[in-house]
Enzyme design. Structure first.
Site, PDB file in Angstrom:
ATOM      1  N   GLU A  50      55.665  57.241 113.231  1.00 60.01           N
ATOM      2  CA  GLU A  50      56.269  57.298 114.697  1.00 60.01           C
ATOM      3  C   GLU A  50      55.351  58.040 115.454  1.00 60.01           C
ATOM      4  O   GLU A  50      55.286  58.020 116.729  1.00 60.01           O
ATOM      5  CB  GLU A  50      57.846  57.520 114.749  1.00 60.01           C
ATOM      6  CG  GLU A  50      58.763  56.374 115.158  1.00 60.01           C
ATOM      7  CD  GLU A  50      60.080  56.689 115.489  1.00 60.01           C
ATOM      8  OE1 GLU A  50      60.526  57.806 114.987  1.00 60.01           O
ATOM      9  OE2 GLU A  50      60.906  55.853 115.723  1.00 60.01           O
ATOM     10  N   HIS A  65      53.164  53.563  86.840  1.00 58.13           N
ATOM     11  CA  HIS A  65      53.419  52.482  85.949  1.00 58.13           C
ATOM     12  C   HIS A  65      53.444  51.281  86.698  1.00 58.13           C
ATOM     13  O   HIS A  65      53.836  50.182  86.287  1.00 58.13           O
ATOM     14  CB  HIS A  65      54.488  52.499  84.948  1.00 58.13           C
ATOM     15  CG  HIS A  65      54.373  53.712  83.942  1.00 58.13           C
ATOM     16  ND1 HIS A  65      54.229  53.572  82.799  1.00 58.13           N
ATOM     17  CD2 HIS A  65      54.513  55.148  84.118  1.00 58.13           C
ATOM     18  CE1 HIS A  65      53.799  54.639  82.044  1.00 58.13           C
ATOM     19  NE2 HIS A  65      54.204  55.535  82.966  1.00 58.13           N
ATOM     20  N   LYS A  90      63.586  46.688 120.253  1.00 58.39           N
ATOM     21  CA  LYS A  90      65.048  46.382 120.705  1.00 58.39           C
ATOM     22  C   LYS A  90      65.199  45.667 121.969  1.00 58.39           C
ATOM     23  O   LYS A  90      65.928  44.850 122.009  1.00 58.39           O
ATOM     24  CB  LYS A  90      65.297  48.177 121.162  1.00 58.39           C
ATOM     25  CG  LYS A  90      65.303  48.896 120.128  1.00 58.39           C
ATOM     26  CD  LYS A  90      65.751  50.364 120.911  1.00 58.39           C
ATOM     27  CE  LYS A  90      65.719  51.422 119.623  1.00 58.39           C
ATOM     28  NZ  LYS A  90      66.039  52.659 120.308  1.00 58.39           N
TER      29      LYS A  90
HETATM   30  O1  PA5 Z   1      62.462  60.016 116.204  1.00 59.46           O
HETATM   31  C1  PA5 Z   1      63.084  59.486 116.906  1.00 59.46           C
HETATM   32  O2  PA5 Z   1      63.116  59.574 118.317  1.00 59.46           O
HETATM   33  C2  PA5 Z   1      63.937  58.050 116.496  1.00 59.46           C
HETATM   34  O3  PA5 Z   1      63.744  57.785 114.981  1.00 59.46           O
HETATM   35  C3  PA5 Z   1      65.425  58.314 116.939  1.00 59.46           C
HETATM   36  O4  PA5 Z   1      65.998  59.394 116.405  1.00 59.46           O
HETATM   37  C4  PA5 Z   1      66.016  57.222 116.557  1.00 59.46           C
HETATM   38  O5  PA5 Z   1      65.480  55.758 117.047  1.00 59.46           O
HETATM   39  C5  PA5 Z   1      67.518  57.016 116.681  1.00 59.46           C
HETATM   40  O6  PA5 Z   1      67.740  57.411 118.183  1.00 59.46           O
HETATM   41  P1  PA5 Z   1      69.020  57.951 118.786  1.00 59.46           P
HETATM   42  O7  PA5 Z   1      69.254  59.257 118.288  1.00 59.46           O
HETATM   43  O8  PA5 Z   1      68.969  57.759 120.257  1.00 59.46           O
HETATM   44  O9  PA5 Z   1      70.081  56.970 118.351  1.00 59.46           O
END
Ligand code: PA5
Length: 419
Positions: free
Chosen positions: A279, A300, A409
């Site tokens: 990310e 394996h 989303k």
């Molecule tokens: O690292 C990040 O920002 C994301 O992985 C969020 O943690 C994830 O999308 C969850 O978001 P939220 O805490 O707003 O529910």
């Protein structure tokens, strides 16, 4: 080139990386700007840099007291969250918790499988339950659905008012629907610091509350991170050297990094690593694709590909020097193995694999972890957060946003609105 030689630190070994000292050293000046940015107080989303040293003592006490209260109140504790709002806590709990001491920890809202959640609710029927909902934005549909299901379960079990005493919320300090609900319904709540994003939030209430409920020493975790949080010159900054090495390897066509664990308890730590790097770096057509393998299990299955397949990857091996437990191979086993310790055999697996991969010309980076303890978990988290940020700065991307995630989303909401 190695990190400071202190044995009580997570250390990086670039000896098998196929990179020369001169090549790594050549990255020093490119990394200097990033190292400086991390020290600059005004830099966006770098609240995690100083937090281990500056954690508010009162807040830390409240986290531990709340965790202790939860441990007495329930035998099942459900952590609701996804991505950065769940993976770090799970990584620590799977690596460090003693099963059977304190409530069993369950996870919800990290998928939207009806089957998974139906089974979970069935499993919780005969148990005393507390839940902790974690969402910085408060708008994540996966966690919202699971939260609704679990609130209903609690209301059915204890009545609405008593249920509220079993709900804990971790969210934005001021805004969002979850913050409003927590205030309105009187849930005990904690804040995700504004200048820390989800995947960098393990060492905030997001990770620390569930981890503490699981009976893990969060003071030790923070001191492990604090121990390596002082700025260091490049020659001693293992995280910066690692960032340099992975960017050099990328420029040589190694577009995949395979994190390899030798202890199954670290499976979720490698999941956390994949999220952190994927990310943080995968944007603007850039990034090293993070993958993971477990030794010796995957030797394996995917071992063949590693040894002789398309050489587009490098390996980062998480080597635990003193695993917490061991067993002796019984006399009834093959006589060449009988009497050895299993950890010795596990070590031979790693060394054997490394020798074979060296012959195949595969670049390998080894991260030596002295032990699987809360202290070193804190160090590991901090080491990789720092390395990932420096690596992202070096590649010219913002390591703290995730614009691509928003795109699925938006499409999903369009589909849902038609149902
Ligand atoms: O690292 C990040 O920002 C994301 O992985 C969020 O943690 C994830 O999308 C969850 O978001 P939220 O805490 O707003 O529910």
């Amino acid at each position: 080139m190695r990190d400071s030689s202190a044995a009580n630190r997570v250390r990086i070994d670039l000896g098998g990386s196929l990179l020369s000292f001169v090549q790594i050293e050549s990255m020093k000046s490119h990394l200097a700007a990033g190292q400086q940015r991390l020290e600059s107080p005004g830099e966006d989303f770098t609240g995690w840099v100083r937090l281990p040293k500056e954690f508010n003592k009162q807040e830390l006490r409240r986290i531990k007291e709340t965790a202790e209260a939860i441990r007495h109140k329930c035998d099942a504790f459900v952590v609701i969250g996804i991505g950065g709002s769940y993976l770090g806590a799970r990584a620590a709990i799977e690596m460090l918790a003693d099963k059977g001491a304190g409530p069993a920890v369950y996870y919800a809202g990290h998928n939207v499988s009806g089957t998974y959640h139906a089974k979970l609710l069935e499993e919780l029927q005969g148990k005393d339950v507390c839940i902790c909902v974690i969402s910085k934005s408060g708008t994540t549909i996966e966690s919202n659905i699971a939260f609704a299901l679990l609130k209903d379960l609690l209301a059915e079990k204890y009545g609405k008012e008593k249920a509220a005493e079993r709900i804990y919320a971790i969210t934005d300090p001021k805004s969002g629907t979850l913050r409003q609900e927590a205030e309105r319904e009187g849930y005990e709540s904690f804040a995700v610091p504004e200048n820390i994003g989800g995947r960098y939030s393990v060492l905030t209430p997001v990770g620390l509350l569930p981890i503490s409920v699981a009976g893990i020493d969060i003071d030790a975790m923070l001191s492990g991170a604090a121990e390596i949080s002082d700025p260091l010159p490049f020659e001693e900054d293992g995280a910066a050297q690692y960032a340099a090495a992975r960017n050099l390897l990328f420029s040589m066509g190694k577009v995949i990094e395979i994190f390899e664990i030798c202890e199954p308890g670290m499976e979720y730590f490698s999941e956390w690593l994949k999220q952190l790097f994927g990310e943080s770096e995968g944007k603007q057509g850039k990034g090293i694709f993070p993958a993971s393998l477990q030794l010796s299990t995957d030797l394996h299955s995917l071992g063949q590909f590693l040894q002789e397949g398309n050489q587009i990857f490098f390996e980062t091996i998480l080597n635990v020097e003193s695993p917490p437990r061991d067993m002796v191979v019984p006399e009834s086993a093959d006589e060449s193995l009988a009497g050895l310790s299993m950890n010795q055999v596990n070590r031979a697996v790693v060394l054997g694999m490394m020798a074979a991969h060296q012959k195949a010309g595969i670049p390998m980076i080894r991260v030596d972890v002295p032990a699987m303890t809360p202290y070193y978990f804190g160090q590991l988290v901090y080491f990789f957060e720092r390395a990932c940020t420096l690596s992202g700065y070096l590649a010219g991307v913002n390591p703290f946003d995730q614009p691509g995630v928003e795109k699925y989303k938006a499409e999903m909401r369009k589909i849902l609105s038609k149902l």
